[in-house]
Motif scaffolding. Structure first.
Motif, PDB file in Angstrom:
ATOM      1  N   UNK A 126      25.095  15.850  23.793  1.00 20.75           N
ATOM      2  CA  UNK A 126      25.990  17.000  23.914  1.00 20.75           C
ATOM      3  C   UNK A 126      25.333  18.175  24.617  1.00 20.75           C
ATOM      4  N   UNK A 127      24.012  18.121  24.805  1.00 15.93           N
ATOM      5  CA  UNK A 127      23.315  19.249  25.429  1.00 15.93           C
ATOM      6  C   UNK A 127      23.485  19.282  26.950  1.00 15.93           C
ATOM      7  N   UNK A 128      24.070  18.240  27.506  1.00 13.94           N
ATOM      8  CA  UNK A 128      24.268  18.244  28.961  1.00 13.94           C
ATOM      9  C   UNK A 128      25.434  19.143  29.344  1.00 13.94           C
ATOM     10  N   UNK A 129      25.350  19.673  30.519  1.00 15.15           N
ATOM     11  CA  UNK A 129      26.386  20.562  31.045  1.00 15.15           C
ATOM     12  C   UNK A 129      27.507  19.703  31.637  1.00 15.15           C
ATOM     13  N   UNK A 130      28.743  19.874  31.142  1.00 21.47           N
ATOM     14  CA  UNK A 130      29.829  19.041  31.665  1.00 21.47           C
ATOM     15  C   UNK A 130      30.177  19.433  33.100  1.00 21.47           C
ATOM     16  N   UNK A 131      30.485  18.435  33.883  1.00 19.93           N
ATOM     17  CA  UNK A 131      30.864  18.682  35.274  1.00 19.93           C
ATOM     18  C   UNK A 131      31.978  17.715  35.658  1.00 19.93           C
ATOM     19  N   UNK A 132      32.839  18.184  36.492  1.00 13.92           N
ATOM     20  CA  UNK A 132      33.928  17.340  36.963  1.00 13.92           C
ATOM     21  C   UNK A 132      33.627  16.924  38.392  1.00 13.92           C
ATOM     22  N   UNK A 133      33.520  15.629  38.598  1.00 15.32           N
ATOM     23  CA  UNK A 133      33.248  15.087  39.925  1.00 15.32           C
ATOM     24  C   UNK A 133      34.559  14.586  40.507  1.00 15.32           C
ATOM     25  N   UNK A 134      35.002  15.218  41.558  1.00 16.68           N
ATOM     26  CA  UNK A 134      36.280  14.833  42.172  1.00 16.68           C
ATOM     27  C   UNK A 134      36.087  14.033  43.450  1.00 16.68           C
ATOM     28  N   UNK A 135      34.833  13.890  43.859  1.00 17.61           N
ATOM     29  CA  UNK A 135      34.533  13.168  45.092  1.00 17.61           C
ATOM     30  C   UNK A 135      33.251  12.373  44.863  1.00 17.61           C
ATOM     31  N   UNK A 136      33.144  11.213  45.481  1.00 13.28           N
ATOM     32  CA  UNK A 136      31.945  10.383  45.334  1.00 13.28           C
ATOM     33  C   UNK A 136      30.701  11.050  45.897  1.00 13.28           C
ATOM     34  N   UNK A 137      30.890  12.006  46.785  1.00 12.59           N
ATOM     35  CA  UNK A 137      29.751  12.683  47.398  1.00 12.59           C
ATOM     36  C   UNK A 137      29.210  13.830  46.547  1.00 12.59           C
ATOM     37  N   UNK A 138      29.899  14.171  45.455  1.00 13.69           N
ATOM     38  CA  UNK A 138      29.434  15.233  44.576  1.00 13.69           C
ATOM     39  C   UNK A 138      28.166  14.792  43.845  1.00 13.69           C
ATOM     40  N   UNK A 139      27.300  15.742  43.615  1.00 19.80           N
ATOM     41  CA  UNK A 139      26.053  15.472  42.898  1.00 19.80           C
ATOM     42  C   UNK A 139      26.286  15.790  41.424  1.00 19.80           C
TER      43      UNK A 139
END
Length: 141
Positions: free
Chosen positions: A61-74
């Protein structure tokens, strides 16, 4: 990757032995350059990186949530395995103990060498214990 806890502990003990071996070389280098002007001491960083990897696994749970909308996103968070814990040599450029710019404290290096020897011997004893257990379990099977 590991099928048993014994395999994982043996791997970690092997990596710890590698770290202690490298640490011994770095300490010897620091001691041998104690009188060299502008020499900066080094130290091995292994345990803190291993601790960070273990904490990431125990606290997802300590990770920062991120939304990846493209395969090229890191991605913000890439899970790491204990096998990725590497040995790093860090140079201490921030301190100076003497007027000539050298930052090697011979007393600290001697204490570090003694600690290094004790850790190395305890890791070797632990590996020997693991192999004795493995040998015992193979006899009874």
């Amino acid at each position: 990757m590991f099928t048993t806890r014994m395999e994982q502990s043996s791997y970690l003990l092997e990596k710890a032995l590698d770290a202690e071996s490298l640490r011994r070389k770095v300490i010897a280098n620091n001691i041998s350059n104690v009188n060299v002007p502008h020499f900066k001491r080094s130290e091995v960083n292994f345990e803190s990186e291993l601790k960070r990897i273990i904490n990431q696994r125990e606290n997802p749970d300590s990770k920062l949530p991120a939304r990846l909308t493209d395969d090229r996103h890191i991605p913000f968070f890439i899970p790491r395995d204990v096998t990725e814990a590497g040995l790093r040599i860090n140079h201490d450029y921030s301190t100076t103990y003497r007027n000539d710019g050298n930052n090697v404290d011979i007393e600290k290096e001697m204490v570090d060498a003694a600690k290094n020897l004790m850790r190395y011997n305890s890791y070797v004893s632990s590996i020997n214990h693991n192999f004795k257990l493995m040998k015992l379990s193979m006899r009874t099977a």
